[in-house]
Design a protein around this motif. Structure first.
Motif, mmCIF file in Angstrom:
data_model
loop_
_atom_site.group_PDB
_atom_site.id
_atom_site.type_symbol
_atom_site.label_atom_id
_atom_site.label_comp_id
_atom_site.label_asym_id
_atom_site.label_seq_id
_atom_site.Cartn_x
_atom_site.Cartn_y
_atom_site.Cartn_z
ATOM 1 N N ALA A 66 56.655 42.259 26.778
ATOM 2 C CA ALA A 66 57.203 41.697 25.545
ATOM 3 C C ALA A 66 58.322 40.712 25.834
ATOM 4 C CB ALA A 66 57.709 42.816 24.633
ATOM 5 N N ASN A 67 59.145 41.023 26.862
ATOM 6 C CA ASN A 67 60.241 40.130 27.215
ATOM 7 C C ASN A 67 59.736 38.815 27.789
ATOM 8 O OD1 ASN A 67 62.037 42.115 26.435
ATOM 9 N ND2 ASN A 67 62.438 42.848 28.502
ATOM 10 N N ARG A 68 58.697 38.889 28.595
ATOM 11 C CA ARG A 68 58.163 37.691 29.237
ATOM 12 C C ARG A 68 57.227 36.898 28.331
ATOM 13 N NH1 ARG A 68 56.614 39.761 35.423
ATOM 14 N NH2 ARG A 68 58.705 40.519 35.966
ATOM 15 N N HIS A 69 56.478 37.620 27.512
ATOM 16 C CA HIS A 69 55.490 36.986 26.638
ATOM 17 C C HIS A 69 55.578 37.629 25.250
ATOM 18 C CE1 HIS A 69 53.566 35.075 30.135
ATOM 19 N NE2 HIS A 69 53.797 36.220 30.748
ATOM 20 N N PRO A 70 56.409 37.088 24.351
ATOM 21 C CA PRO A 70 56.611 37.696 23.032
ATOM 22 C C PRO A 70 55.335 37.901 22.226
ATOM 23 C CG PRO A 70 58.274 36.022 23.453
ATOM 24 C CD PRO A 70 57.274 35.906 24.561
ATOM 25 N N ASP A 71 54.294 37.093 22.512
ATOM 26 C CA ASP A 71 53.059 37.209 21.738
ATOM 27 C C ASP A 71 52.032 38.122 22.402
ATOM 28 O OD1 ASP A 71 52.698 35.393 23.823
ATOM 29 O OD2 ASP A 71 51.144 34.270 22.758
ATOM 30 N N PHE A 72 52.410 38.803 23.496
ATOM 31 C CA PHE A 72 51.449 39.711 24.128
ATOM 32 C C PHE A 72 51.168 40.880 23.202
ATOM 33 C CE2 PHE A 72 49.958 43.263 26.587
ATOM 34 C CZ PHE A 72 49.015 42.680 27.404
ATOM 35 N N ASP A 73 49.881 41.174 23.016
ATOM 36 C CA ASP A 73 49.469 42.225 22.092
ATOM 37 C C ASP A 73 48.065 42.665 22.497
ATOM 38 O OD1 ASP A 73 48.607 43.741 19.854
ATOM 39 O OD2 ASP A 73 49.884 42.592 18.499
ATOM 40 N N PRO A 74 47.834 43.952 22.724
ATOM 41 C CA PRO A 74 46.483 44.395 23.089
ATOM 42 C C PRO A 74 45.434 44.049 22.035
ATOM 43 C CG PRO A 74 47.906 46.271 22.566
ATOM 44 C CD PRO A 74 48.793 45.070 22.683
ATOM 45 N N TYR A 109 43.087 41.170 22.512
ATOM 46 C CA TYR A 109 41.921 41.377 23.377
ATOM 47 C C TYR A 109 40.932 42.371 22.777
ATOM 48 C CZ TYR A 109 45.198 39.153 26.549
ATOM 49 O OH TYR A 109 46.087 38.271 27.123
ATOM 50 N N GLY A 110 41.166 42.743 21.508
ATOM 51 C CA GLY A 110 40.241 43.639 20.819
ATOM 52 C C GLY A 110 40.543 45.113 20.970
ATOM 53 N N PHE A 111 41.749 45.448 21.462
ATOM 54 C CA PHE A 111 42.122 46.849 21.653
ATOM 55 C C PHE A 111 43.315 47.190 20.771
ATOM 56 C CE2 PHE A 111 40.012 45.437 25.471
ATOM 57 C CZ PHE A 111 39.133 46.471 25.750
ATOM 58 N N SER A 112 43.253 48.330 20.112
ATOM 59 C CA SER A 112 44.325 48.694 19.188
ATOM 60 C C SER A 112 45.558 49.226 19.910
ATOM 61 C CB SER A 112 43.828 49.744 18.184
ATOM 62 O OG SER A 112 43.389 50.917 18.863
ATOM 63 N N LYS A 113 45.379 49.759 21.120
ATOM 64 C CA LYS A 113 46.508 50.346 21.851
ATOM 65 C C LYS A 113 46.576 49.802 23.271
ATOM 66 C CE LYS A 113 46.325 54.712 19.289
ATOM 67 N NZ LYS A 113 46.145 56.181 19.394
ATOM 68 N N MET A 114 47.780 49.786 23.802
ATOM 69 C CA MET A 114 48.003 49.301 25.159
ATOM 70 C C MET A 114 47.232 50.143 26.170
ATOM 71 S SD MET A 114 49.495 47.030 26.982
ATOM 72 C CE MET A 114 50.040 46.746 28.672
ATOM 73 N N MET A 115 47.197 51.450 25.961
ATOM 74 C CA MET A 115 46.515 52.329 26.899
ATOM 75 C C MET A 115 45.027 52.030 26.961
ATOM 76 S SD MET A 115 47.526 54.563 29.020
ATOM 77 C CE MET A 115 46.379 54.845 30.356
ATOM 78 N N ASP A 116 44.434 51.699 25.833
ATOM 79 C CA ASP A 116 43.009 51.358 25.805
ATOM 80 C C ASP A 116 42.732 50.108 26.632
ATOM 81 O OD1 ASP A 116 42.564 53.503 24.132
ATOM 82 O OD2 ASP A 116 42.718 52.311 22.299
ATOM 83 N N LEU A 117 43.630 49.140 26.544
ATOM 84 C CA LEU A 117 43.489 47.915 27.329
ATOM 85 C C LEU A 117 43.627 48.210 28.821
ATOM 86 C CD1 LEU A 117 43.326 44.816 27.600
ATOM 87 C CD2 LEU A 117 45.790 44.729 27.203
ATOM 88 N N ILE A 118 44.581 49.046 29.170
ATOM 89 C CA ILE A 118 44.807 49.396 30.568
ATOM 90 C C ILE A 118 43.571 50.074 31.160
ATOM 91 C CG2 ILE A 118 46.102 50.928 32.098
ATOM 92 C CD1 ILE A 118 47.648 48.419 31.292
ATOM 93 N N ILE A 119 42.995 50.989 30.404
ATOM 94 C CA ILE A 119 41.794 51.695 30.879
ATOM 95 C C ILE A 119 40.638 50.717 31.065
ATOM 96 C CG2 ILE A 119 40.038 53.400 30.247
ATOM 97 C CD1 ILE A 119 42.297 54.970 28.841
ATOM 98 N N ALA A 120 40.485 49.796 30.108
ATOM 99 C CA ALA A 120 39.372 48.852 30.155
ATOM 100 C C ALA A 120 39.477 47.872 31.310
ATOM 101 C CB ALA A 120 39.291 48.087 28.833
ATOM 102 N N VAL A 121 40.715 47.481 31.652
ATOM 103 C CA VAL A 121 40.884 46.495 32.724
ATOM 104 C C VAL A 121 40.574 47.115 34.090
ATOM 105 C CG1 VAL A 121 43.324 46.798 33.318
ATOM 106 C CG2 VAL A 121 42.316 44.506 33.328
ATOM 107 N N ASP A 122 40.694 48.445 34.182
ATOM 108 C CA ASP A 122 40.252 49.205 35.354
ATOM 109 C C ASP A 122 40.859 48.675 36.662
ATOM 110 O OD1 ASP A 122 38.889 51.246 36.634
ATOM 111 O OD2 ASP A 122 37.095 50.019 36.982
ATOM 112 N N MET A 123 42.157 48.485 36.653
ATOM 113 C CA MET A 123 42.852 47.990 37.849
ATOM 114 C C MET A 123 43.909 48.967 38.361
ATOM 115 S SD MET A 123 43.600 44.053 36.680
ATOM 116 C CE MET A 123 44.771 43.843 38.032
#
Length: 246
Positions: A195-203, A206-220
């Motif tokens: 949020a500090n680096r990119h104020p418009d960052f939002d899961p 990318y089609g995900f309602s929660k940050m955790m869902d995005l993290i799981i999907a990126v699989d990194m």
């Protein structure tokens, strides 16, 4: 002990916002604090704003009349800026929610932050980057529009993040930059740094309602929780590497 909520002023540019966002907008704002002041600005004699009128009473939003004195000049912006500064000087607020896609509010957002208050911006994806960067957090209003109950249910369109190299690099860098000596990074710190680096960052972008869902999907990343039986689960991430013996 319940944490005291921030007192926020919500100022809406009716000329640069759509009434279809109002339900999602107020729900989103409630996550950041209490909307102590709610005002919407425009020329209410203009029929183009009639779509807003039915929402004002139900959400207790005060319409602020601003006539267009000169053709081609946006007097609404000036009225919003003047009112915002008046509200700022009262010293009774903790932050502002500026609802507009207009770059004219860039300096206003900067000035409010210079005074130590938070600024949450809300606008369309066409919003100029300068305004995005001037806010503590910026939420795209495309993510806030509600689907009418009479409309067929819509499934959010997920971006194929396996091909989004920029996103992958961004997440990897933030996780590594916030990691401890063992490589683990606290998810809350990751989200705050993003949020500090990119104020418009939002899961939701990318089609995900929660940050955790995005993290799981990126699989990194490896994922661990410090106490799976606790109601307050702290989540930690670490970049996937070769298998360790510890």
């Amino acid at each position: 002990m319940i944490k005291e909520q921030k007192s926020l002023a919500v100022i809406i540019d009716a000329d640069n916002s759509q009434p279809s966002i109002i339900e999602g907008l107020m729900e989103e704002i409630a996550q950041y604090g209490v909307a102590s002041v709610k005002r919407i600005y425009g020329d209410w004699t203009d029929t183009r704003l009639k779509g807003w009128k039915s929402h004002l009473l139900s959400h207790a939003i005060a319409p602020m009349q601003q006539f267009g004195y000169t053709v081609g000049k946006n007097s609404t912006d000036s009225a919003m800026i003047i009112d915002a500064m008046d509200l700022l000087y009262t010293g009774k607020l903790d932050g502002f929610c500026i609802v507009s896609s207009d770059s004219d509010f860039t300096r206003l957002a900067q000035r409010i932050r210079e005074a130590g208050l938070s600024v949450y911006g809300f606008g369309e994806k066409k919003t100029p980057k300068a305004f995005l960067a001037a806010c503590d957090k910026f939420i795209y209003t495309e993510n806030l529009r509600k689907v009418k109950k009479s409309s067929p249910a819509k499934i959010p369109v997920k971006v194929d993040i396996s091909k989004d190299k920029a996103l992958q690099v961004l997440l990897k860098n933030v996780v590594e930059d916030t990691a401890d000596h063992s490589g683990w990074s606290y998810l809350t710190h990751i989200s705050q740094t993003l949020a500090n680096r990119h104020p418009d960052f939002d899961p939701r972008n990318y089609g995900f309602s929660k940050m955790m869902d995005l993290i799981i999907a990126v699989d990194m990343f490896e994922i661990k929780k410090n106490d799976p039986f606790s109601h307050n689960k702290a989540v930690f991430l670490r970049c996937k590497r070769q298998k360790r013996n510890y």
